[in-house]
Design a protein around this motif. Structure first.
Motif, PDB file in Angstrom:
ATOM      1  N   CYS A  18      10.066   6.472   1.105  1.00 58.37           N
ATOM      2  CA  CYS A  18       8.722   5.982   1.419  1.00 58.37           C
ATOM      3  C   CYS A  18       8.213   6.900   2.514  1.00 58.37           C
ATOM      4  CB  CYS A  18       8.742   4.531   1.876  1.00 58.37           C
ATOM      5  SG  CYS A  18       7.084   3.890   2.227  1.00 58.37           S
ATOM      6  N   PRO A  19       7.820   8.126   2.155  1.00 56.71           N
ATOM      7  CA  PRO A  19       7.539   9.161   3.143  1.00 56.71           C
ATOM      8  C   PRO A  19       6.405   8.854   4.116  1.00 56.71           C
ATOM      9  CG  PRO A  19       6.976   9.923   0.946  1.00 56.71           C
ATOM     10  CD  PRO A  19       7.666   8.600   0.788  1.00 56.71           C
ATOM     11  N   ASP A  20       5.546   7.927   3.785  1.00 55.41           N
ATOM     12  CA  ASP A  20       4.489   7.573   4.728  1.00 55.41           C
ATOM     13  C   ASP A  20       5.034   6.809   5.938  1.00 55.41           C
ATOM     14  OD1 ASP A  20       2.344   8.702   3.285  1.00 55.41           O
ATOM     15  OD2 ASP A  20       2.195   6.918   2.026  1.00 55.41           O
ATOM     16  N   LEU A  21       6.223   6.187   5.783  1.00 54.56           N
ATOM     17  CA  LEU A  21       6.771   5.360   6.863  1.00 54.56           C
ATOM     18  C   LEU A  21       8.173   5.741   7.320  1.00 54.56           C
ATOM     19  CD1 LEU A  21       5.616   1.785   5.768  1.00 54.56           C
ATOM     20  CD2 LEU A  21       4.620   3.248   7.519  1.00 54.56           C
ATOM     21  N   ILE A  22       9.037   6.168   6.396  1.00 52.21           N
ATOM     22  CA  ILE A  22      10.427   6.487   6.763  1.00 52.21           C
ATOM     23  C   ILE A  22      10.872   7.749   6.035  1.00 52.21           C
ATOM     24  CG2 ILE A  22      11.037   4.072   7.191  1.00 52.21           C
ATOM     25  CD1 ILE A  22      12.583   4.146   4.499  1.00 52.21           C
ATOM     26  N   THR A  23      11.933   8.378   6.539  1.00 49.73           N
ATOM     27  CA  THR A  23      12.424   9.592   5.890  1.00 49.73           C
ATOM     28  C   THR A  23      13.261   9.277   4.664  1.00 49.73           C
ATOM     29  OG1 THR A  23      14.299   9.652   7.396  1.00 49.73           O
ATOM     30  CG2 THR A  23      12.393  10.993   7.974  1.00 49.73           C
ATOM     31  N   GLY A  24      13.948   8.155   4.632  1.00 47.67           N
ATOM     32  CA  GLY A  24      14.698   7.771   3.445  1.00 47.67           C
ATOM     33  C   GLY A  24      16.016   7.087   3.772  1.00 47.67           C
ATOM     34  N   ILE A  25      16.543   6.408   2.766  1.00 50.05           N
ATOM     35  CA  ILE A  25      17.860   5.774   2.869  1.00 50.05           C
ATOM     36  C   ILE A  25      18.627   6.164   1.609  1.00 50.05           C
ATOM     37  CG2 ILE A  25      17.007   3.886   4.311  1.00 50.05           C
ATOM     38  CD1 ILE A  25      17.050   2.080   1.851  1.00 50.05           C
ATOM     39  N   HIS A  26      19.937   5.961   1.595  1.00 51.86           N
ATOM     40  CA  HIS A  26      20.714   6.372   0.434  1.00 51.86           C
ATOM     41  C   HIS A  26      21.747   5.318   0.063  1.00 51.86           C
ATOM     42  CE1 HIS A  26      23.155   7.665   3.841  1.00 51.86           C
ATOM     43  NE2 HIS A  26      24.197   7.500   3.046  1.00 51.86           N
ATOM     44  N   GLY A  27      22.210   5.386  -1.194  1.00 50.18           N
ATOM     45  CA  GLY A  27      23.210   4.461  -1.688  1.00 50.18           C
ATOM     46  C   GLY A  27      23.641   4.808  -3.091  1.00 50.18           C
ATOM     47  N   ASP A  28      24.606   4.035  -3.595  1.00 43.45           N
ATOM     48  CA  ASP A  28      25.183   4.293  -4.920  1.00 43.45           C
ATOM     49  C   ASP A  28      24.536   3.495  -6.052  1.00 43.45           C
ATOM     50  OD1 ASP A  28      27.081   6.102  -3.881  1.00 43.45           O
ATOM     51  OD2 ASP A  28      28.390   4.439  -3.312  1.00 43.45           O
ATOM     52  N   PHE A  59       5.362  -2.284  13.500  1.00 47.53           N
ATOM     53  CA  PHE A  59       4.067  -1.727  13.897  1.00 47.53           C
ATOM     54  C   PHE A  59       3.122  -2.844  14.341  1.00 47.53           C
ATOM     55  CE2 PHE A  59       5.282   2.315  12.203  1.00 47.53           C
ATOM     56  CZ  PHE A  59       4.365   3.242  12.688  1.00 47.53           C
ATOM     57  N   LYS A  60       3.069  -3.913  13.553  1.00 48.42           N
ATOM     58  CA  LYS A  60       2.164  -5.021  13.878  1.00 48.42           C
ATOM     59  C   LYS A  60       2.572  -5.704  15.181  1.00 48.42           C
ATOM     60  CE  LYS A  60       0.488  -5.940   9.276  1.00 48.42           C
ATOM     61  NZ  LYS A  60       0.259  -6.920   8.229  1.00 48.42           N
ATOM     62  N   ALA A  61       3.869  -5.918  15.382  1.00 50.10           N
ATOM     63  CA  ALA A  61       4.360  -6.567  16.603  1.00 50.10           C
ATOM     64  C   ALA A  61       4.043  -5.733  17.841  1.00 50.10           C
ATOM     65  CB  ALA A  61       5.866  -6.822  16.498  1.00 50.10           C
ATOM     66  N   GLU A  62       4.042  -4.426  17.679  1.00 46.99           N
ATOM     67  CA  GLU A  62       3.742  -3.513  18.786  1.00 46.99           C
ATOM     68  C   GLU A  62       2.242  -3.305  18.985  1.00 46.99           C
ATOM     69  OE1 GLU A  62       5.990  -1.697  20.837  1.00 46.99           O
ATOM     70  OE2 GLU A  62       7.431  -3.157  20.059  1.00 46.99           O
ATOM     71  N   GLY A  63       1.439  -3.868  18.076  1.00 51.28           N
ATOM     72  CA  GLY A  63      -0.007  -3.695  18.165  1.00 51.28           C
ATOM     73  C   GLY A  63      -0.460  -2.292  17.794  1.00 51.28           C
ATOM     74  N   ARG A  64       0.370  -1.587  17.039  1.00 47.16           N
ATOM     75  CA  ARG A  64       0.048  -0.209  16.631  1.00 47.16           C
ATOM     76  C   ARG A  64      -0.558  -0.210  15.236  1.00 47.16           C
ATOM     77  NH1 ARG A  64       5.630   2.599  17.064  1.00 47.16           N
ATOM     78  NH2 ARG A  64       4.459   4.277  16.085  1.00 47.16           N
ATOM     79  N   ALA A  65      -1.454   0.721  15.015  1.00 45.44           N
ATOM     80  CA  ALA A  65      -2.057   0.876  13.688  1.00 45.44           C
ATOM     81  C   ALA A  65      -1.038   1.514  12.744  1.00 45.44           C
ATOM     82  CB  ALA A  65      -3.296   1.750  13.775  1.00 45.44           C
ATOM     83  N   LEU A  66      -1.018   1.028  11.530  1.00 39.60           N
ATOM     84  CA  LEU A  66      -0.148   1.623  10.515  1.00 39.60           C
ATOM     85  C   LEU A  66      -0.709   2.974  10.095  1.00 39.60           C
ATOM     86  CD1 LEU A  66       0.441  -1.561   8.391  1.00 39.60           C
ATOM     87  CD2 LEU A  66       2.244  -0.194   9.436  1.00 39.60           C
ATOM     88  N   PRO A  67       0.172   3.938   9.783  1.00 49.17           N
ATOM     89  CA  PRO A  67      -0.343   5.215   9.275  1.00 49.17           C
ATOM     90  C   PRO A  67      -1.001   5.002   7.906  1.00 49.17           C
ATOM     91  CG  PRO A  67       2.053   5.154   9.134  1.00 49.17           C
ATOM     92  CD  PRO A  67       1.622   3.906   9.843  1.00 49.17           C
ATOM     93  N   LYS A 119       0.805  -1.214   0.000  1.00 53.15           N
ATOM     94  CA  LYS A 119       0.000   0.000   0.000  1.00 53.15           C
ATOM     95  C   LYS A 119       0.844   1.273   0.000  1.00 53.15           C
ATOM     96  CE  LYS A 119      -3.699  -2.254   2.541  1.00 53.15           C
ATOM     97  NZ  LYS A 119      -4.405  -2.313   3.827  1.00 53.15           N
ATOM     98  N   TYR A 120       2.114   1.138   0.368  1.00 56.25           N
ATOM     99  CA  TYR A 120       2.979   2.312   0.521  1.00 56.25           C
ATOM    100  C   TYR A 120       3.847   2.514  -0.714  1.00 56.25           C
ATOM    101  CZ  TYR A 120       1.380   2.159   5.270  1.00 56.25           C
ATOM    102  OH  TYR A 120       0.572   2.159   6.384  1.00 56.25           O
ATOM    103  N   HIS A 121       3.781   3.717  -1.266  1.00 56.20           N
ATOM    104  CA  HIS A 121       4.550   4.061  -2.459  1.00 56.20           C
ATOM    105  C   HIS A 121       6.027   4.205  -2.097  1.00 56.20           C
ATOM    106  CE1 HIS A 121       5.235   5.462  -6.453  1.00 56.20           C
ATOM    107  NE2 HIS A 121       5.693   6.624  -6.051  1.00 56.20           N
ATOM    108  N   LYS A 122       6.873   3.530  -2.858  1.00 56.32           N
ATOM    109  CA  LYS A 122       8.321   3.537  -2.639  1.00 56.32           C
ATOM    110  C   LYS A 122       8.996   3.894  -3.959  1.00 56.32           C
ATOM    111  CE  LYS A 122       7.407  -0.711  -1.471  1.00 56.32           C
ATOM    112  NZ  LYS A 122       5.984  -0.594  -1.302  1.00 56.32           N
ATOM    113  N   TRP A 123      10.056   4.701  -3.893  1.00 60.37           N
ATOM    114  CA  TRP A 123      10.789   5.024  -5.108  1.00 60.37           C
ATOM    115  C   TRP A 123      12.219   5.412  -4.775  1.00 60.37           C
ATOM    116  CZ3 TRP A 123       7.492   8.506  -2.882  1.00 60.37           C
ATOM    117  CH2 TRP A 123       7.965   9.802  -2.654  1.00 60.37           C
TER     118      TRP A 123
END
Length: 73
Positions: free
Chosen positions: A24-34, A54-62, A6-10
């Motif tokens: 993947c701005p809905d979940l993380i700020t970003g990662i980088h590489g070459d 999120f699931k292991a913690e019983g938290r709802a996903l954004p 469901k989460y857009h990644k690029w």
């Protein structure tokens, strides 16, 4: 559809940082590489880890808000 899908990644090039940035701005700020292909795989792994955490913690996903441009029109 799996929650992961469901989460857009690029990956995009950053002229400022001179590296590829995986986003993947809905979940993380970003990662980088070459290597954009390897980076996308890493991004998918990180997003899957976040979803599982999120699931292991019983938290709802954004709610997924960021969508590909083709769906904006």
């Amino acid at each position: 559809m799996k929650d992961f899908d469901k989460y857009h990644k690029w990956v995009e090039w950053s002229d400022e940082d001179q590296v590829y940035i995986g986003k993947c701005p809905d979940l993380i700020t970003g990662i980088h590489g070459d290597d954009p292909i390897a980076l996308y795989g890493e991004l998918c792994d990180v997003v899957q880890d976040v979803v599982e955490h999120f699931k292991a913690e019983g938290r709802a996903l954004p709610p997924p808000r960021v969508r590909p441009m083709s769906e904006v029109a």
